[in-house]
Design a protein around this motif. Structure first.
Motif, PDB file in Angstrom:
ATOM      1  N   UNK A 325     -10.555 -19.859   4.246  1.00  0.00           N
ATOM      2  CA  UNK A 325     -10.790 -21.287   4.072  1.00  0.00           C
ATOM      3  C   UNK A 325     -11.994 -21.695   4.926  1.00  0.00           C
ATOM      4  N   UNK A 326     -12.984 -22.304   4.288  1.00  0.00           N
ATOM      5  CA  UNK A 326     -14.150 -22.801   5.018  1.00  0.00           C
ATOM      6  C   UNK A 326     -13.889 -24.257   5.369  1.00  0.00           C
ATOM      7  N   UNK A 327     -13.789 -24.529   6.682  1.00  0.00           N
ATOM      8  CA  UNK A 327     -13.474 -25.873   7.156  1.00  0.00           C
ATOM      9  C   UNK A 327     -14.730 -26.484   7.770  1.00  0.00           C
ATOM     10  N   UNK A 328     -15.265 -27.520   7.111  1.00  0.00           N
ATOM     11  CA  UNK A 328     -16.445 -28.217   7.613  1.00  0.00           C
ATOM     12  C   UNK A 328     -16.218 -28.712   9.040  1.00  0.00           C
ATOM     13  N   UNK A 329     -17.282 -28.718   9.840  1.00  0.00           N
ATOM     14  CA  UNK A 329     -17.133 -29.097  11.245  1.00  0.00           C
ATOM     15  C   UNK A 329     -16.598 -30.512  11.410  1.00  0.00           C
ATOM     16  N   UNK A 330     -16.803 -31.367  10.412  1.00  0.00           N
ATOM     17  CA  UNK A 330     -16.292 -32.734  10.498  1.00  0.00           C
ATOM     18  C   UNK A 330     -14.821 -32.810  10.069  1.00  0.00           C
ATOM     19  N   UNK A 331     -14.353 -31.790   9.354  1.00  0.00           N
ATOM     20  CA  UNK A 331     -12.956 -31.764   8.915  1.00  0.00           C
ATOM     21  C   UNK A 331     -12.062 -30.992   9.876  1.00  0.00           C
ATOM     22  N   UNK A 332     -12.652 -30.024  10.567  1.00  0.00           N
ATOM     23  CA  UNK A 332     -11.859 -29.161  11.434  1.00  0.00           C
ATOM     24  C   UNK A 332     -11.360 -29.931  12.654  1.00  0.00           C
ATOM     25  N   UNK A 333     -10.046 -29.873  12.861  1.00  0.00           N
ATOM     26  CA  UNK A 333      -9.432 -30.498  14.035  1.00  0.00           C
ATOM     27  C   UNK A 333      -8.565 -29.456  14.736  1.00  0.00           C
ATOM     28  N   UNK A 334      -8.911 -29.075  15.960  1.00  0.00           N
ATOM     29  CA  UNK A 334      -8.079 -28.099  16.678  1.00  0.00           C
ATOM     30  C   UNK A 334      -6.622 -28.531  16.769  1.00  0.00           C
ATOM     31  N   UNK A 335      -6.368 -29.831  16.774  1.00  0.00           N
ATOM     32  CA  UNK A 335      -4.990 -30.316  16.889  1.00  0.00           C
ATOM     33  C   UNK A 335      -4.141 -29.968  15.676  1.00  0.00           C
ATOM     34  N   UNK A 336      -4.799 -29.586  14.563  1.00  0.00           N
ATOM     35  CA  UNK A 336      -4.046 -29.178  13.372  1.00  0.00           C
ATOM     36  C   UNK A 336      -3.530 -27.741  13.481  1.00  0.00           C
ATOM     37  N   UNK A 337      -3.991 -27.016  14.474  1.00  0.00           N
ATOM     38  CA  UNK A 337      -3.595 -25.623  14.628  1.00  0.00           C
ATOM     39  C   UNK A 337      -2.287 -25.513  15.404  1.00  0.00           C
ATOM     40  N   UNK A 338      -1.464 -24.509  15.109  1.00  0.00           N
ATOM     41  CA  UNK A 338      -0.311 -24.255  15.966  1.00  0.00           C
ATOM     42  C   UNK A 338      -0.779 -23.883  17.371  1.00  0.00           C
ATOM     43  N   UNK A 339       0.091 -24.032  18.335  1.00  0.00           N
ATOM     44  CA  UNK A 339      -0.302 -23.909  19.742  1.00  0.00           C
ATOM     45  C   UNK A 339      -0.996 -22.600  20.055  1.00  0.00           C
ATOM     46  N   UNK A 340      -0.460 -21.486  19.574  1.00  0.00           N
ATOM     47  CA  UNK A 340      -1.050 -20.189  19.917  1.00  0.00           C
ATOM     48  C   UNK A 340      -2.460 -20.068  19.351  1.00  0.00           C
ATOM     49  N   UNK A 341      -2.699 -20.617  18.163  1.00  0.00           N
ATOM     50  CA  UNK A 341      -4.032 -20.568  17.572  1.00  0.00           C
ATOM     51  C   UNK A 341      -4.984 -21.524  18.294  1.00  0.00           C
TER      52      UNK A 341
END
Length: 351
Positions: A325-341
């Protein structure tokens, strides 16, 4: 038939709860309840699912965000899976989030948006086990069900001075808890016992001097309260290893994958990587100039510890290898990742 002692205990505890009930965003307090305000079954259910394996303090902000974004079970049922999983990130035990959506959709589409009002029907819903069904039936619908969580187990083990270890003693503790559950205000009573365990009859250093049940507590009389409840010694958790691969394009986009629905972190966004095992092989998701990031990520799951090595690479703009999945820098939110990721991302970003 309940004896007079059991009536005295439940009445005493309800009186204490009326004065000391904790305020929580999902709770209808005793004053409002007495005035006829009924709990919202959706909010009771949501809070109980969130609270599994988690503390009240950790859940508070998640619950407020969830109910602001999805105020009804119908709105949650209509939400996109990825949005819900993103809001859940950090709460852990992600199978709960998947079952949350399944349950919401069953209630919305098969029960006209209304939760069943009894234990047996609640138990048939996805992700609802005996404890959660009893809690919803009692708290939301004032059914005289026996609610047995870790706090209640501890209170019962001490009140009756039961030394048989958990989890084998659960059936006995449930019988004892059922004997004290009143027909009058069973929802408030269930919350009262849980509050007692959370604030006074705590795992360490219980505050027996201010406990409303102190004079009737068998463990207090025997001076064994600090020893209870006994638990079977757990085996030490094994440690597993793994590799994670973080790729960023020159335009700032990140390359991620959606994990399979089943298994740990099911359905969550994450970085591609190896299996987690004793000796995982290095397995980059595509050929590139991968460089290992100094340091490691450590994370603990329910049944094992995990240590991850992090590898990183940069790619030209427009690259989209494999099925990532290519996530644009404006769409990518680290908070959407599970804790370990997110820990892996933080290590990479810090480098």
């Amino acid at each position: 038939m309940r004896d007079s002692t059991e009536f005295d205990v439940s009445d005493t505890l309800l009186g204490w709860y009326d004065r000391h009930a904790r305020e929580m965003p999902w709770r209808i307090g005793p004053v409002d309840r007495l005035a006829g305000v009924m709990p919202d079954p959706y909010r009771v259910w949501l809070s109980e699912v969130m609270l599994q394996q988690t503390t009240v303090a950790a859940v508070h902000d998640y619950f407020v965000r969830f109910t602001s974004r999805w105020p009804t079970v119908n709105s949650l049922a209509a939400a996109e899976d990825g949005q819900v999983m993103g809001e859940w990130a950090g709460l852990g035990y992600y199978a709960r989030a998947r079952n949350l959506l399944k349950c919401a959709r069953v209630v919305a589409f098969e029960h006209d948006g209304r939760f069943p009002d009894n234990y047996d029907a609640l138990l048939k819903l996805p992700g609802i086990g005996p404890y959660t069904a009893a809690a919803i039936a009692a708290i939301a619908f004032d059914r005289p069900e026996t609610v047995l969580d870790g706090n209640v187990e501890r209170v019962m083990a001490r009140f009756y001075d039961i030394h048989a270890p958990l989890p084998g003693s659960k059936p006995t503790l449930k019988v004892k808890a059922a004997a004290l559950t009143p027909a009058r205000r069973p929802g408030d009573y269930a919350q009262a016992v849980m509050d007692l365990g959370a604030t006074i009859c705590t795992p360490k250093s219980p505050a027996c001097g201010i406990c409303p049940l102190c004079s009737s507590c068998s463990a207090r009389a025997a001076d064994t309260q600090a020893e209870l409840p006994r638990k079977v010694t757990k085996k030490p958790k094994p440690t597993r290893l793994g590799h994670v691969y973080i790729a960023q394009r020159n335009d700032g986009a990140m390359l991620l994958e959606r994990r399979p629905d089943k298994g740990l972190l099911g359905g969550m966004l994450g970085w591609p990587g190896s299996d987690w095992s004793d000796t995982p092989p290095e397995c980059p998701p595509f050929p590139a100039q991968w460089q290992e990031i100094p340091g490691e990520v450590r994370h603990t799951f329910t049944h094992f510890h995990l240590i991850l090595r992090i590898w990183a690479t940069e790619l030209p703009s427009g690259s989209a290898p494999n099925d990532l999945i290519v996530m644009d820098k404006h769409q990518f939110k680290p908070s959407d990742l599970p804790t370990v990721m997110r820990k892996a991302f933080d290590l990479w970003r810090g480098h």
